[in-house]
Each structure stands twice: as structure tokens, then as C-alpha cells.
Motif scaffolding. Structure first.
Motif, short mmCIF file in Angstrom:
data_model
loop_
_atom_site.label_atom_id
_atom_site.label_comp_id
_atom_site.label_asym_id
_atom_site.label_seq_id
_atom_site.Cartn_x
_atom_site.Cartn_y
_atom_site.Cartn_z
N LYS A 50 0.88 -1.05 0.10
CA LYS A 50 0.06 0.05 -0.05
C LYS A 50 0.82 1.49 0.00
O LYS A 50 2.05 1.19 0.54
CB LYS A 50 -0.91 0.20 1.30
N ASP A 65 -0.85 4.08 8.46
CA ASP A 65 -1.29 3.08 8.08
C ASP A 65 -2.59 2.39 8.78
O ASP A 65 -2.37 1.56 9.39
CB ASP A 65 -0.22 1.66 7.98
N GLU A 67 -5.65 0.65 9.92
CA GLU A 67 -6.14 -0.69 9.72
C GLU A 67 -7.46 -0.69 8.94
O GLU A 67 -7.78 -1.84 8.33
CB GLU A 67 -6.20 -1.47 10.99
N TRP A 68 -8.18 0.20 9.04
CA TRP A 68 -9.49 0.13 8.58
C TRP A 68 -9.65 0.96 7.05
O TRP A 68 -10.60 0.92 6.46
CB TRP A 68 -10.53 1.39 9.42
N ASP A 70 -7.99 -0.12 3.46
CA ASP A 70 -7.05 -1.31 2.89
C ASP A 70 -6.90 -1.05 1.61
O ASP A 70 -5.97 -1.81 0.67
CB ASP A 70 -8.03 -2.39 2.82
N SER A 72 -8.39 -0.12 -1.14
CA SER A 72 -9.31 -0.41 -2.35
C SER A 72 -10.01 0.75 -2.76
O SER A 72 -10.39 0.98 -3.93
CB SER A 72 -10.39 -1.29 -1.60
N ASP A 76 -6.64 6.17 -2.11
CA ASP A 76 -6.32 5.76 -0.59
C ASP A 76 -4.84 5.72 -0.30
O ASP A 76 -4.19 4.48 -0.85
CB ASP A 76 -6.73 4.58 -0.34
#
Length: 254
Positions: A50, A65, A67-68, A70, A72, A76
Motif C-alpha cells: 500500500k 497505515d 487498519e480500516w 485497505d 481499495s 487511498d
């Protein structure tokens, strides 16, 4: 290479096909052995890392970073220091809000430059200028905007949690609104279709039916959100300049 070699050895007469080994290994055992060997040497492709909104800082922790997030969502890069997107429902809402604000900002930036270059009137005085088509005071313009935008935003809020619950038949009574406003891409916030994508930048029209191109659409989503964020930052600067009585063209010496 190792997997191929192991499979060849297990499938060869050395273990399976030879006369001496037939009493020790059945055909089933050989097939299992080949499957195990092949499975053992499969190398999984590495996941795409990412991207970070702070390139010089290694990812780690919710600051760089979360965690919620990802990766997608288009654009982002892990930026959510306030944790506004922890709730998936509100993450979707904030993304749509960001997209809409960004689109307004892009239109406003172009309008500010073109409007002042054409009329010579600062953008924050254009509405109340005596030479305007319909001059209004700042208070009148602000009140009108709050009423009209408040009504539209309330309907959008309801439609967000109950999709397609708000009628749009009044919007363009001279045309087929159901067809024009249909979400041809399937993604909320990106309607596409013949009405919103007449140039076919993210799809094609075949036999009168709009067919989205996912690869083009994904690429344009990232490009749009980048331009939208830049335009919102530009508008923030314009507001600060207006507070000092300056204009973007004036700050550029034009």
C-alpha cells in the motif's frame, strides 16, 4: 525447477513405475505424492504494498497505515489521522462527500480565474456587483445557498442510506430521467451513462446501451480524486486571500 524435478521423480519408475516399487506404492499414493510435492513448491505472488501519504516515513501504526483503510478506495494513501473512516458506513459517506466537495472546488477554481479575467471583478464581490445580471448582497446569496443546498443535501443523505428512494422525475421533465440518472457504472458517486459520460471517457455506447470500461473508470477515479484534493486546497488558499482583500490573479501579479 525444483517442483518440476520433484514431480518428475515421484512420477517416474524409480518410485511408482518400477516393478520392485509397485508393492510399496500404489497409483493413488503416487498421485498424492505428486500433488503434495507440487503444492509444497508453489510460490505465492507478493501482495502489492500500500502507498503512504508520507513517502519518507515507513508504514506502521494508525497514523500512516490505518487498519480500516485497505487501499481499495481510489486515491487511498492511508490518510485518516482523526479516524473518521473507522465505521465502514461513514467511510463510504465521507468518500462521497469528499468527491462532491472536490468536484465543486474544481468548478469553482476554473470559474474564479475565468470570471475575474473576463470581468475584472474579484470573485468574492461578483455576486453583489451593480453590473451583475442579478446583483445580490452576500447575505442574500449565502441564505439562498443554505436553503437550496440544505434541501438537496438532505435528500442525498436519505438516498445514501436508502438508495433510489428519492424521486428525480422532476429534474429533467423533458427527457427520460430514469435512463439519464441510472447508475450505469454500478458505483455510487460515479453514475456514468449517456447523460454523465457523453464522450465515453469511461465506457462505450453500443446499440444505445452504455457499457462501462472498468479499467478506464478505475484510472479516471484516481485522477479525479487527485485533482479534486488539489482544487480543495486551492480554494482554501483563495479564502485566506479573500480575507485579506486579495485575489488569485492579483497574487500572481496578473
Amino acid at each position: 525447477m525444483a517442483a518440476a524435478t520433484s514431480g518428475a521423480v515421484l512420477g517416474s519408475s524409480f518410485l511408482c513405475g518400477g516393478k520392485r516399487s509397485q508393492t510399496l506404492f500404489t497409483a493413488a499414493n503416487c498421485r498424492v505424492g505428486v500433488a503434495i510435492s507440487a503444492k509444497r513448491f508453489v510460490v505465492a505472488a507478493a501482495a502489492q504494498p500500500k502507498k503512504s501519504w508520507i513517502p519518507a516515513v515507513k508504514r506502521g501504526g494508525n497514523l500512516t497505515d490505518p487498519e480500516w483503510l485497505d487501499g481499495s478506495l481510489p486515491g487511498d494513501y492511508g490518510f485518516d489521522p482523526l479516524g473518521l473512516g473507522k465505521d465502514p458506513a461513514f467511510l463510504k459517506w465521507y468518500r462521497e462527500a469528499e468527491l462532491i466537495h472536490g468536484r465543486w472546488a474544481m468548478a469553482a477554481v476554473v470559474g474564479i480565474f475565468v470570471g475575474q479575467a473576463w470581468s475584472g471583478i474579484p470573485w468574492f464581490e461578483a455576486g453583489a456587483d451593480p453590473g451583475a445580471i442579478a446583483p445580490f448582497s452576500f447575505g442574500s446569496l449565502l441564505g439562498t445557498q443554505l436553503i437550496l443546498m440544505g434541501w438537496v443535501e438532505s435528500k442525498r443523505w436519505v438516498d445514501f442510506f436508502n438508495p433510489e428512494s428519492q424521486s428525480v422525475e422532476w429534474a429533467t421533465p423533458w427527457s427520460r430521467t430514469a435512463e439519464n440518472f441510472a447508475n450505469a457504472t454500478g458505483d455510487q458517486g460515479y453514475p456514468g451513462g449517456k447523460f454523465f459520460d457523453p464522450l465515453g471517457l469511461a465506457g462505450t455506447i453500443r446499440d444505445g446501451v452504455y457499457i462501462p470500461d472498468k479499467e478506464k473508470l478505475d484510472r479516471l477515479k484516481v485522477a479525479e480524486i487527485k485533482h479534486a484534493r488539489l482544487a480543495m486546497v486551492a480554494m482554501l488558499i483563495f479564502y485566506f486571500e479573500a480575507g485579506q482583500g486579495k485575489t488569485p490573479l492579483g497574487a500572481l501579479g496578473l
